[in-house]
Structures are given as C-alpha cells and as structure tokens.
Design a protein around this motif. Sequence first.
Motif, PDB file in Angstrom:
ATOM      1  N   PHE A 145    -127.814   3.799 -52.853  1.00  0.00           N
ATOM      2  CA  PHE A 145    -126.540   3.920 -53.558  1.00  0.00           C
ATOM      3  C   PHE A 145    -125.416   3.903 -52.661  1.00  0.00           C
ATOM      4  O   PHE A 145    -124.289   4.284 -53.309  1.00  0.00           O
ATOM      5  CB  PHE A 145    -126.579   4.846 -54.697  1.00  0.00           C
ATOM      6  N   ARG A 146    -125.460   3.821 -51.360  1.00  0.00           N
ATOM      7  CA  ARG A 146    -124.331   3.639 -50.579  1.00  0.00           C
ATOM      8  C   ARG A 146    -123.331   2.819 -50.861  1.00  0.00           C
ATOM      9  O   ARG A 146    -123.503   2.002 -51.677  1.00  0.00           O
ATOM     10  CB  ARG A 146    -124.911   3.487 -48.922  1.00  0.00           C
TER      11      ARG A 146
ATOM     12  N   ARG B 160    -119.382  -0.782 -53.849  1.00  0.00           N
ATOM     13  CA  ARG B 160    -120.530  -1.696 -54.275  1.00  0.00           C
ATOM     14  C   ARG B 160    -120.319  -2.260 -55.574  1.00  0.00           C
ATOM     15  O   ARG B 160    -121.162  -3.063 -56.159  1.00  0.00           O
ATOM     16  CB  ARG B 160    -121.749  -0.875 -54.203  1.00  0.00           C
ATOM     17  N   HIS B 161    -119.383  -2.011 -56.312  1.00  0.00           N
ATOM     18  CA  HIS B 161    -119.129  -2.599 -57.621  1.00  0.00           C
ATOM     19  C   HIS B 161    -117.889  -3.690 -57.738  1.00  0.00           C
ATOM     20  O   HIS B 161    -117.772  -4.077 -58.709  1.00  0.00           O
ATOM     21  CB  HIS B 161    -118.656  -1.350 -58.742  1.00  0.00           C
ATOM     22  N   THR B 162    -117.139  -3.554 -56.374  1.00  0.00           N
ATOM     23  CA  THR B 162    -116.024  -4.474 -56.531  1.00  0.00           C
ATOM     24  C   THR B 162    -116.424  -5.959 -56.252  1.00  0.00           C
ATOM     25  O   THR B 162    -117.633  -6.208 -56.188  1.00  0.00           O
ATOM     26  CB  THR B 162    -115.013  -4.098 -55.267  1.00  0.00           C
TER      27      THR B 162
ATOM     28  N   PRO C 100    -124.260   2.870 -69.467  1.00  0.00           N
ATOM     29  CA  PRO C 100    -124.848   4.273 -68.871  1.00  0.00           C
ATOM     30  C   PRO C 100    -123.545   4.979 -68.306  1.00  0.00           C
ATOM     31  O   PRO C 100    -122.455   4.312 -68.035  1.00  0.00           O
ATOM     32  CB  PRO C 100    -125.517   3.580 -67.642  1.00  0.00           C
TER      33      PRO C 100
ATOM     34  N   PHE D 207    -123.045   6.657 -65.745  1.00  0.00           N
ATOM     35  CA  PHE D 207    -122.471   6.211 -64.330  1.00  0.00           C
ATOM     36  C   PHE D 207    -122.756   4.907 -64.025  1.00  0.00           C
ATOM     37  O   PHE D 207    -123.917   4.421 -64.480  1.00  0.00           O
ATOM     38  CB  PHE D 207    -122.963   7.235 -63.275  1.00  0.00           C
ATOM     39  N   ASP D 208    -122.235   4.292 -63.006  1.00  0.00           N
ATOM     40  CA  ASP D 208    -122.869   3.098 -62.256  1.00  0.00           C
ATOM     41  C   ASP D 208    -123.116   1.694 -63.127  1.00  0.00           C
ATOM     42  O   ASP D 208    -123.629   0.848 -62.658  1.00  0.00           O
ATOM     43  CB  ASP D 208    -123.876   3.331 -61.720  1.00  0.00           C
ATOM     44  N   GLY D 209    -122.439   1.742 -64.380  1.00  0.00           N
ATOM     45  CA  GLY D 209    -122.665   0.523 -65.058  1.00  0.00           C
ATOM     46  C   GLY D 209    -121.698  -0.722 -64.548  1.00  0.00           C
ATOM     47  O   GLY D 209    -122.076  -1.865 -64.794  1.00  0.00           O
ATOM     48  N   GLY D 210    -120.734  -0.403 -63.764  1.00  0.00           N
ATOM     49  CA  GLY D 210    -120.155  -1.365 -63.155  1.00  0.00           C
ATOM     50  C   GLY D 210    -119.319  -2.495 -63.936  1.00  0.00           C
ATOM     51  O   GLY D 210    -118.986  -2.299 -64.981  1.00  0.00           O
ATOM     52  N   ILE D 211    -119.194  -3.643 -63.386  1.00  0.00           N
ATOM     53  CA  ILE D 211    -118.530  -4.687 -64.003  1.00  0.00           C
ATOM     54  C   ILE D 211    -119.132  -5.254 -65.492  1.00  0.00           C
ATOM     55  O   ILE D 211    -118.401  -5.536 -66.347  1.00  0.00           O
ATOM     56  CB  ILE D 211    -118.516  -5.908 -63.380  1.00  0.00           C
ATOM     57  N   THR D 212    -120.488  -4.993 -65.645  1.00  0.00           N
ATOM     58  CA  THR D 212    -121.025  -6.005 -66.998  1.00  0.00           C
ATOM     59  C   THR D 212    -120.977  -5.085 -68.363  1.00  0.00           C
ATOM     60  O   THR D 212    -121.032  -5.731 -69.096  1.00  0.00           O
ATOM     61  CB  THR D 212    -122.274  -5.701 -66.609  1.00  0.00           C
ATOM     62  N   THR D 213    -120.418  -3.914 -68.391  1.00  0.00           N
ATOM     63  CA  THR D 213    -120.058  -3.166 -69.350  1.00  0.00           C
ATOM     64  C   THR D 213    -118.754  -3.318 -69.829  1.00  0.00           C
ATOM     65  O   THR D 213    -118.430  -2.827 -71.036  1.00  0.00           O
ATOM     66  CB  THR D 213    -120.382  -1.676 -69.299  1.00  0.00           C
ATOM     67  N   ARG D 214    -118.039  -4.221 -69.294  1.00  0.00           N
ATOM     68  CA  ARG D 214    -116.684  -4.400 -69.868  1.00  0.00           C
ATOM     69  C   ARG D 214    -116.473  -5.255 -70.909  1.00  0.00           C
ATOM     70  O   ARG D 214    -117.663  -6.113 -71.214  1.00  0.00           O
ATOM     71  CB  ARG D 214    -115.721  -5.113 -68.743  1.00  0.00           C
TER      72      ARG D 214
END
Lengths: 466, 369
Positions: A43-44, A49-51, A251, A253-260
């Motif tokens: 998870f570094r 890592r989500h950009t 989730p 945390f860490d759901g990133g772009i896809t949950t928009r």
Amino acid sequence: MPDRTKTYDVLIAGGGNAALCAAITARQAGASVILLESAPRAFRGGNSRHTRNLRAMHDKPNDVLTDAYPEDEYWDDLLRVTGGNTDEALARMTIRASSGVFGWMQANGVRFQPSLTGTLNLGRTNAFFLGGGKALVNAYYVTAERLGIEILYDTEVLSLNLDDGAVRSVDITYRGFPETLHARCVVAASGGFQANLDWMRQNWGDAVDNFVIRGTPYNRGRVLKNLLDQGVASIGDPTQCHAVALDARAPKFDGGITTRLDSVPFSIVVNQLGERFYDEGEDVWPKRYAIWGRLIAQQPEQIAYSICDAKAFPLFMPSVYPAIKADTLAELAAKLKLDPDKVQATVAAYNAAVVPGQSFDNTKLDGNRTKGLTPDKTNWARTIDKPPFYGYPLRPGITFTYLGVRVNERAQVLMENGQPAGNLYASGEIMAGNILGRGYLAGFGMTIGTVFGRIAGQEAARHARN
Amino acid sequence: MRETDALANARREMEICNACRYCEGFCAVFPAMELRREFSAGDLSYLANLCHNCRGCYYACQYAPPHEWGINVPRTFQELRAETYAEYAWPRRFAQLFDRNGTIVSLVTALGIALVLMLAAGLVDPDALYRAHPVVPGSFYAVIPLWAMQATGILTFGFSLIALAMGARNFWRDAGPRERPGPVALGIALWDVLTLKNLGGGGHGCNDASERFSMRRRWLHHAMFYGFFLCFAATCTAFVYGTLFGWEAPYALTSVPVLLGTVGGLLLLVGTVGLFAMKLVDDPMPAARNLLGADVALLMLLALAALTGLVLLALRGTGAMGIALAVHLGVILSLFVALPYSKMVHGVYRTAALLRRATERNMKPLGGE
C-alpha cells in the motif's frame, strides 16, 4: 534495517510522489538518502497511488498534451478555484516549473499515456500517467532502489525533534519497534491528516463516522501535528477538507476513483427525509462535484440519495456499485429505505415544476429548469417518469485536508517567527495549502508534489553536502 | 459461454475497472471494455481472450490484492480463458481434455513417441531402425515409409485444422462482433497478431516478473512464433519437394527445407525454453497456478519438436538416425494430435478477439464526457 549509528544526508518522511521526487533528486545530487514509508509495501505511495495525472503548463503541443496551456490561464484557473486563497509567488513558480518536469519524470521511469479517450476532458491541461498513479509510484520506487536509496516500509515517523530551528534527531517506529535516527536534513512529505478520524472529529464531530476517506488510511498527519506542536508556522484552514459526493457503499478507506458518482446533475438528490436540499443543476459537474460532499455532510445522518429514471441513466459514468433499480418510484424508495409516499410526493412536485419546451443537452448548461420549487433545479431538469427508476445512496467522501506547514520558495519549512528552519524541508500535501488554500484543481496536487519534491530534494542535498 | 464462478468474478472485476479506466493505455482490453456498461458472457469471453497477459494492469492497480477488492485481471482472465477453451472445443465431448491439460498433453506426447517407435519397428525391417544410413535421398523412408508419414500427417493435421476451425466458429458465434469484419479490420488484426502489439504495455513492454518493464516476453514469444512458422514452412517445402518434384528427403544442409528448419528450430527452442524459464521466476500472484500445467506441457512439446528435429539433423548420417527420426516424428504426431486440445488454441481465439476489437475500433466509449 535502519542504521542507528549513521548520519544520513537526507531523511525523507513519507513514501508518495512528493517523497520519491525529493528522495531521487537528493540521491542524484550525491546525498545518502533514507526514505521512511509508514504503509506496508503493498500500500505504499500514499494518496499518489490513487491519482492519475499531473497538470502542466505548456506553450505548444507535446507528446502527452494537446494544444497549449499558458501560465496566465493556469494561474486564472487556480485563482478561480481557490478564491484567491493562494500565494501568487509560490503558485506562479510552481506553474512555471510544471512545464519542465516531463523529461525528469520520464528519465526516472514514469510513462505517460499518449492521448486520453474517456473520463474528463483534461487532455489539454493534464498529462496522464500510463496505468495511473500507482504505476508512477512503482516506477519511482524501482528508480530509488536502483540508485541505492534506503527504503523502509512499515516505518512511521513519530517526531522530528526540533531544537533551535533545526531537526536534531528523528524518532520512528520500524515495524513496531521504536528507533531514533539522525540526518543532516529532513524532508517532510507525509501528507495531510484526513485518515486520522480522531483529528477530523475535532472539527466535524460524530459526522466523521459517516464520512468515507477516499485515499490511503496511512495519512494520519502525525508529522504535521508534530511540527505544528513545535512552533512550525501553519497554513490553511484547519477545519477544511476537500469533500465530494461518493457512493455510500464505498469502503471506509482506499476506494479511490471508482466510488465517485456523476449522476447528480441528471437526477434529483433527496435526503433521508425524502426532501431535496440543493440545486442539482447549478453548474457542470466538474465545477460542482466538490461542493456536494459538504452539502451531504450537513444532512441528517450525512446521507443522500440520487434518483433518476431510464432517460438519465446512460448519461453518466458507471459507478463501481450497481444502481438500485425498481419499476416504480414507491418500490425504489422502499429499496432505498426511504418513505415511499414522501419520495413520490417530492418527485411529483418536481415533475410538475419542470418547465417544458427546451431541447435537452447534457454537454452544456441547457437551461432546462424547474419553476417554483425550493430549491429549484436550474439545468438538465427533466421529468422523472420513465421506468425503470434508479437510485444511488451518497455520502461525503474526503479527498484531502488543507492544513499544512508554511514553506518558502526553497521548500524550507518556516517557523512561527517567520524564519526558515535550518535543515527541514517540505513537499506534497503537507505543504500544498500554501498554494491551494481552498478548492480543487485536477492534477494540481501531483504538480505541487513533483515541483516541491524536486526543490526539497535539491536543497536538502546541497545543504547536507556543504 | 456458461455462467460460472470465473465468469462472475470477471464481470465483477470489469465493472470495477470500468469505473476506474486508469489502465486504458496498456492494451486493447480496456478500450474494448469501455464500449459497454454491461458485460454478457460472450463479452467477457471476448475480453478474456483479448488479454495477452502482460500484467501491466495488475501492477498498476490500486485495487490489487491485498486491497479488499482484490482486482487481479491477468489471473481472472487466465482462469476464464481456460474455461472458454473447453467451452468452444470441438467435438464438444473433448472439452474435458482441457481439465488436467498438462497431464493429457504429456501423455499424448509419450504415446505418440512410443507409437511411432513401435510402428517403425513393425512396418519395416527392425534392423533398418538401428543401421547407419548414408545421407542420400530416400534414406528416411527406409525407416518409416513415405506413405505412412504422409497419411498420418495429413489425417491428424487435417483433423486438427478442422477442430480448430470449428472452435473458432464456436467462439465467433458466442463472442464475435455484431458487424462483419471488413478488410481493414482483418489487416489491423493480422498486424496485431504478427507484432504482438498488446504485449507492449503501451510501448514499454510487460511486467514479466515485477513492477519493472521489459520486452523479454514479447521477444521470446516472437522467437517461438516465427520459429514455429519457419519449421512449418520447412515441412511444407519438403512436402512440395517430395510430392510435386519427387525430390526425396533428407535434403542437403544448404537446401531450403533444412535451412528453414534449422533456423526455425533454433528460434523455437530459444523461445520455448526462455518462456519456460520465465515461468520459474515469475511473480505467482498474477498467474493462475493451476493452469501452469497446460502452459508448460505445450512449451515442452514445442521445445521437443525443435530439439528432436535438430538432433535428427545432427545424427542423420549415423546409426542413431532411425531412432532419432522415429522420436522426432512421434513428437510431431503428438503435436498434430494435441493441437486443438492444447494451449495452442489460444492463438486462434486471441486472433479472433483481435479481429472483433479491430471491427469495433470506431465505437465510442460509454459514459464520461
């Protein structure tokens, strides 16, 4: 294993884009470098890592950007989103430097996507990383390893011990065990505090239990707090964060772009009581999505529901979660656990208020509006009547916080007395508030991290080697 | 394509990928995915067979394991591909040959070699098998008669071609495009096959074993692919020489069949052994381990075909020629027989998938602006 007996030239707190740019630059300038990443290897990379892209000024088309994006237009965009909450000298320096980063990035392994087909129309202003931010982070780590930078995962910086305006030692936990390290210079690149729910709770109360943190759970703001407690000057509103509307099923945390969810302008949004509360069609979505997090945060239980019909459904990007679907509005309301009578009444009132006659155009402000509602919907208002009906639950999603440490144009951290700290530099989210004090500009965080990461690395290496 | 666990998982992953789309620059799979919002079984079969297993998307994925969503497109598609091979197999009842395929291909190979050895011993004077033969036209046929070679070759290879074509037809019906492919689409697909463009990760190569990129897999596959076709060309040339001109094998070292076969055999050997070696050092995470058998069996069979051919060339003037020839022909027989029931079918379905992609090249992505 970190070397307790060694004095490193440069110690980097953090493991995302800004940290890596600083580490690689410092190492290439001849410094010995240790990089401390609090996340495990898998998870570094922090929020990098989500950009996906970096906003770059350019005067003519190049292999990754179309057309031109001159300094003044870039600056105007920044001025508009921040409402002036920026530092013009630092901002213009960053903007100008953004045009020259590609060669360095590519030389250090970053790959760009030639041209963009989907998502937002950013091909002119933003250069897209092939594979996204995690691929960029991977490339930088490969380079860092090759250059002989010492990289420690699962290693959190607890305290940068300042004495008389200089960091004398660094307390860390290495895989859970406390250690103290020494370095001639330190770069703080450890991000904001949005994943620290206790800290967030101080400003938002128990509403944070209903917030979704879009990025890494490792941005706990430990270094930021530690520095502010030691007399480092702060910048940015400590209570503010960038909050968007997300699918409530995301989730924590860490759901990133896809949950928009881009459905809002083509739907109506009701709260838990089944009532509308804001103009869904106020402006085009890229200009409005960042206010919806706050709007939903102000509703009961911090939840809202986007409701549309079969006409509107194909108009927005698919979300990662399937829409909740029903043949009647009453059935849909029941599935969303809303009062069916209330939802039907709200939709009926809305449908009755839609002013007919204009042609619908989802690509611009089309003026299709309602009349007589509180609040009205001022664009893309069409009756909701063609089954099946679709609904999405929405929650506030936190991207980042604005509070940071104050820096100068050499990335030196400033103390409350206005003097720069002797050997402490900052890059990335921890200092982004100097330039982006409010609002959001796609890909600008990566620009700040890259530009200031390189400055911090350069300055730290020079200072350490002298 | 039937609804299976692998298919359901592929659909789950594609729905997540379609909301992200960060990987669209890597290969053909993601732009193809963006053309739809719902994925039928046929669509997923198509996407799985379009995947070249370069693994770029796995290392770039913010949702890869240990993230709770555990997105692992290379592995998921590999598992689904294996099911599609069985699904489209012809005749239908041979589908189960794709279960434990590594064992089956190995057994076929062993049986093929044994069979040809026994036939050679039975059909001609056993003594001919062990005698040193001069390298003169017709010496091979003293060990195995030409008619036997030709009949077996034509029958087995002919059947395999029909079975492969029927498989392709089954795939096309289930997972082909709505439109008919035009000549331009055919040209694009052929180019993609011949260049392995999609093993290029957008021009930078594959993630063979880690986050690092390299062109190793692509070059090794090229060596194997072109080596195989050079060998095939050698066989065809020899067939033409024998039947049309009456020139009998073995041929001189500088003859076209021997030159083609030698260069092809060496390339094939380098490619197959190299790809096998890569499997030993690959990151196991993006690979479906239970499908390794089928991969390795085919690589070894092709390597054996090359190796035994080269050995035969080296020993053709000695007393070992008879055995070397029988073993080589046994391997070739096994290859012909196993062809439509081995991982070799991936070439057919991959080509068909690339053809569908080329046919749909002008469609616009759904969603977004």
